[in-house]
Design an enzyme around this catalytic site. Structure first.
Site, PDB file in Angstrom:
ATOM      1  N   ASP A  23       0.825  -1.204   0.000  1.00  0.00           N
ATOM      2  CA  ASP A  23       0.000   0.000   0.000  1.00  0.00           C
ATOM      3  C   ASP A  23       0.862   1.259   0.000  1.00  0.00           C
ATOM      4  O   ASP A  23       2.066   1.211   0.297  1.00  0.00           O
ATOM      5  CB  ASP A  23      -0.901  -0.016   1.252  1.00  0.00           C
ATOM      6  CG  ASP A  23      -2.235   0.681   1.029  1.00  0.00           C
ATOM      7  OD1 ASP A  23      -2.325   1.523   0.114  1.00  0.00           O
ATOM      8  OD2 ASP A  23      -3.173   0.391   1.779  1.00  0.00           O
ATOM      9  N   ASP A  82     -10.883   2.047  -2.912  1.00  0.00           N
ATOM     10  CA  ASP A  82     -11.410   1.846  -1.561  1.00  0.00           C
ATOM     11  C   ASP A  82     -12.929   1.938  -1.551  1.00  0.00           C
ATOM     12  O   ASP A  82     -13.556   1.611  -0.551  1.00  0.00           O
ATOM     13  CB  ASP A  82     -10.830   2.892  -0.598  1.00  0.00           C
ATOM     14  CG  ASP A  82      -9.457   2.496  -0.067  1.00  0.00           C
ATOM     15  OD1 ASP A  82      -9.046   1.339  -0.272  1.00  0.00           O
ATOM     16  OD2 ASP A  82      -8.797   3.348   0.549  1.00  0.00           O
TER      17      ASP A  82
HETATM   18  C1  GLA Z   1      -5.750   1.780   2.334  1.00  0.00           C
HETATM   19  C2  GLA Z   1      -6.200   0.611   1.486  1.00  0.00           C
HETATM   20  C3  GLA Z   1      -7.249  -0.183   2.242  1.00  0.00           C
HETATM   21  C4  GLA Z   1      -6.661  -0.654   3.560  1.00  0.00           C
HETATM   22  C5  GLA Z   1      -6.166   0.522   4.363  1.00  0.00           C
HETATM   23  C6  GLA Z   1      -5.420   0.063   5.599  1.00  0.00           C
HETATM   24  O1  GLA Z   1      -6.781   2.710   2.479  1.00  0.00           O
HETATM   25  O2  GLA Z   1      -6.664   1.029   0.241  1.00  0.00           O
HETATM   26  O3  GLA Z   1      -7.693  -1.275   1.479  1.00  0.00           O
HETATM   27  O4  GLA Z   1      -5.609  -1.539   3.303  1.00  0.00           O
HETATM   28  O5  GLA Z   1      -5.295   1.347   3.603  1.00  0.00           O
HETATM   29  O6  GLA Z   1      -4.965   1.099   6.373  1.00  0.00           O
END
Ligand code: GLA
Length: 729
Positions: free
Chosen positions: A473, A543
């Protein structure tokens, strides 16, 4: 972009398994790059400048092609140097078009006129050397043809062979010149967090239109992909010139219509805040810039890109495995992870037929919320007193492999790493460091930071050899991109070096752990491009997991990228936007890409679990077709309350239709769905998942399915269905 028209079967990419060849026709000083169904022709004119001559449908007769020649000037304002199309123009000699290269040479000279020097052809590869008219600044243009799809890859290597330092102020991978004319339209993808992948269309007009990222990564706001159509293209027909950059740092695409009706797309490193010193003997290689052409509309464009990405970009190529059905615990637990809770979720996921269990954020350091812990990649002993081993073993016993979330490029100021190495975060000396989600970017351009991060991940994977998958990420963009330890002149190399070092870490990890798979995530779809896809297996699409929003988001992503990489989770309702949709609808939306589940299974009823298990089993029976087949977007979610997408296996043996109805008016039935890409003469067994066909059709010819079409009993209010077609004769 609704499609009720018949699609000519001849457009299928499978018909295009054409050969390719690169020829240099010395008498005319032209190169003909035949890349399957596409020709790209360039030549050297009487002034020894490299000129684009043609890009489009394949030409078969070299005798038709004339040598390159300069264009006449247009008064004293547009000299011949600017009216003459340029393949890789330097900024100099009165060229006012967007340059591919802008430099400061020794003695402060800021004039670059590139002339042809030499060429080499080897199979599907062509190299052309250019050199400044006076200085020993050399540029090698690389071309690689991919005849299976007509795609061509361009990139440039800029070499300083002078005895002095020079500075590059713009270094582009190349430019693509379309046939002269106007009336073109520029199609691109734009968005924001939780709203990525929105398709845009705008007329191309005289001047420059720019899409770019100045954020340090690819970005959710724009994606380095373009499609320029002839002004009339739709999903099934029309000429489209399209392409994408392979770069995950600052990038720019400049779409330009000159006053002389030349339309060109220039792309590469974003010149914004760019300044790249090249010492004597040094070189800079640009990112690759890929492009293709079709007459088959947006549908065929996407199918070509999907096939190309699977064959030539993704790790493992055509032999790479199908994406496993994944469970991710993020939306269920957020940071409240522990061994018992994760095991309980894993047991439930296994019952559904899930193949990969992924533990998300919260497992390391003092990471109980997003205020602390990033940077401290050691297992939290309270949450996992015996390390990760017992959880991984349990997940494996349940028949699933194990994946884990990491965000290696980041640090919370409240972390041991930051307390020890505050200088490792990007910063301008004595100025505040802007936090986003309470975190800062590590300066990955620094080799010590790169080595440290490689070491951390190497240790995690070495100590837990059964980690099969990383969700990598990156939850913020750059700010204060300073590098105080570097000289002021070198400090701006950060923009390039950061991305190169992230790539290097991933490449080294993959070399050391060849079975490891990686998902690229940046707060959703913020790092999706052909550079990262060259070293990761899939991406987190957004997300935003609301199924109705996802229809558009996913349709947008598939314009440019294969559904195989597109991770789609089924999550709980109401979603973040307050909307609730039925579980089947959520499943079917997620099944149009790589299926995952992200809901809190502890709260799912027995009926939900039963439906979910059936959906997972169904998905496994069609996933090859979805992930590696030909996608036909029959009804776009952009223009209607009804949408439908169809996938056809590459060998034609199976097809699957997904249909979604958000709303209806006045009791009208759903529109007739005429299928695409089938064999008119073949017979298909028709299997519905929930008997939503109005006419009883158990088997049917391709002709019936594609011409008469299907009437669906879909009432609206997020009704949905899927229908399978198996070729039986
Ligand atoms: C980002 C990702 C999510 C999750 C969060 C965790 O927003 O896109 O899917 O993994 O971080 O903090």
């Amino acid at each position: 972009m609704r499609s009720r028209l018949l699609i000519p079967l001849a457009m299928s990419i499978l018909a295009n398994t054409a050969s390719g060849e690169i020829r240099y026709i010395a008498a005319k000083k032209i190169w003909h790059i035949e890349s399957g169904p596409v020709s790209y022709v360039l030549g050297v004119n009487e002034r020894n400048e490299l000129q684009p001559i043609y890009w489009g449908k394949r030409l078969w007769r070299d005798d038709d092609l004339a040598a390159a020649h300069s264009e006449r000037e247009w008064a004293s304002f547009d000299l011949s140097s600017t009216t003459t199309p340029q393949e890789y123009p330097g900024w100099g000699g009165g060229r006012y078009i967007e340059p591919c290269l802008k430099v400061t040479l020794p003695d402060g000279v800021r004039d670059l006129v590139l002339k042809y020097a030499a060429q080499r052809i080897e199979g599907d590869n062509l190299e052309i050397d250019l050199k400044d008219m006076a200085y020993d600044l050399a540029v090698t243009l690389h071309y690689r043809a991919f005849p299976d799809t007509g795609m061509i890859r361009k990139w440039a290597v800029i070499a300083n062979r002078t005895n002095h330092g020079i500075t590059l102020e713009s270094a582009q991978a190349g430019s693509w010149t379309l046939p002269r004319g106007d009336g073109y339209r520029f199609n691109y993808l734009a968005g924001r967090w939780a709203g990525e992948w929105q398709m845009q269309q705008t007329p191309i007009h005289p001047g420059l239109q720019v899409i770019e990222s100045r954020r340090g990564n690819t970005s959710q706001q724009a994606n380095p992909w373009f499609a320029i159509d002839d002004g009339q293209a739709n999903e099934q027909t029309g000429r489209i010139w399209f392409g994408a950059l392979g770069w995950s740092g600052n990038w720019r695409l400049s779409i330009e219509q000159t006053p002389h009706q030349q339309v060109r797309v220039t792309g590469g490193f974003n010149p914004f805040d760019f300044s790249y010193p090249l010492a004597s003997g040094e070189k800079l290689e640009t990112p690759p810039f890929y492009a293709g052409f079709t007459e088959g509309g947006f549908g065929e464009m996407s199918r070509l890109l999907h096939r190309f990405e699977r064959a030539h970009v993704l790790p493992g190529g055509l032999t790479s495995r199908l994406r496993p059905v994944l469970y991710n615990s993020w939306e269920a637990t957020e940071f409240s992870v522990d061994e018992a809770g994760q095991k309980a979720l894993a047991e439930k996921a296994a019952k559904l037929g899930v193949e990969r269990f992924v533990m998300d954020d919260g497992w390391f350091g003092a990471r109980n919320n997003d205020h602390a812990g990033l940077g401290d990649w050691t297992v939290n002993p309270k949450k996992f007193p015996n390390g990760l081993g017992p959880l991984i073993d349990r997940v494996n016993q349940l028949g699933m492999d194990f994946g884990i979330w990491v965000e290696p490029e980041m640090v919370n100021p409240d972390s041991d790493l930051y307390r020890k190495h505050p200088d490792w975060a990007m910063n301008f000396r004595d100025r505040p460091r802007t936090e986003a989600r309470n975190q800062l970017d590590l300066n990955m351009a620094r080799d010590d930071v790169k080595e440290y991060i490689f070491g951390v991940l190497d240790k995690l994977l070495g100590e837990n050899p059964k980690i099969a998958f990383l969700k990598w990420d990156m939850n913020r963009n750059f700010s204060e991109p300073g590098w105080p330890e570097a000289s002021p002149a070198d400090a701006r190399k950060l923009w390039v070096a950061y991305t190169r070092n992230v790539y290097e870490i991933i490449d080294r990890l993959r070399a050391k752990y060849p079975k490891l798979e990686i998902e690229s995530c940046s707060g959703g779809g913020g790092r999706v491009d052909l550079g990262i896809l060259n070293r990761t297996d899939e991406v987190w699409t957004s997300d935003n997991t609301d199924a109705f929003d996802r229809l558009r988001i996913q349709e947008g992503l598939t314009q440019a990228y294969t559904p195989k990489i597109m991770m789609d989770w089924v999550t709980d309702v109401p979603n973040f936007n307050g909307r609730s949709t039925p579980l089947q609808y959520r499943f079917l939306v997620a099944m149009t890409g790589s299926l995952g589940i992200g809901g809190n299974l502890n709260k799912w009823s027995e009926a939900d679990m039963g439906l979910a298990a059936r959906m997972v089993a169904l998905y496994k029976s069609i996933r090859k077709t979805v992930q590696e087949g030909l996608l036909y977007r029959l009804f776009s979610p952009r223009s209607d309350a009804f949408s439908a997408a169809q996938y056809v296996a590459e060998d034609g043996s199976q097809s699957v239709l997904f249909a979604f109805r958000t709303a209806q008016h006045f009791g009208y039935p759903a529109p007739v769905v005429r299928l695409s890409g089938l064999d008119e003469r073949a017979i298909y067994r028709v299997k519905t998942i929930d008997s939503k066909l109005l006419d009883k059709v158990e088997n049917a010819s391709g002709a019936y399915l594609m011409n008469h079409g299907l009437n669906l009993r879909l009432g609206g209010d997020f009704d949905s269905t899927a229908i399978l077609f198996e070729k039986i004769q």
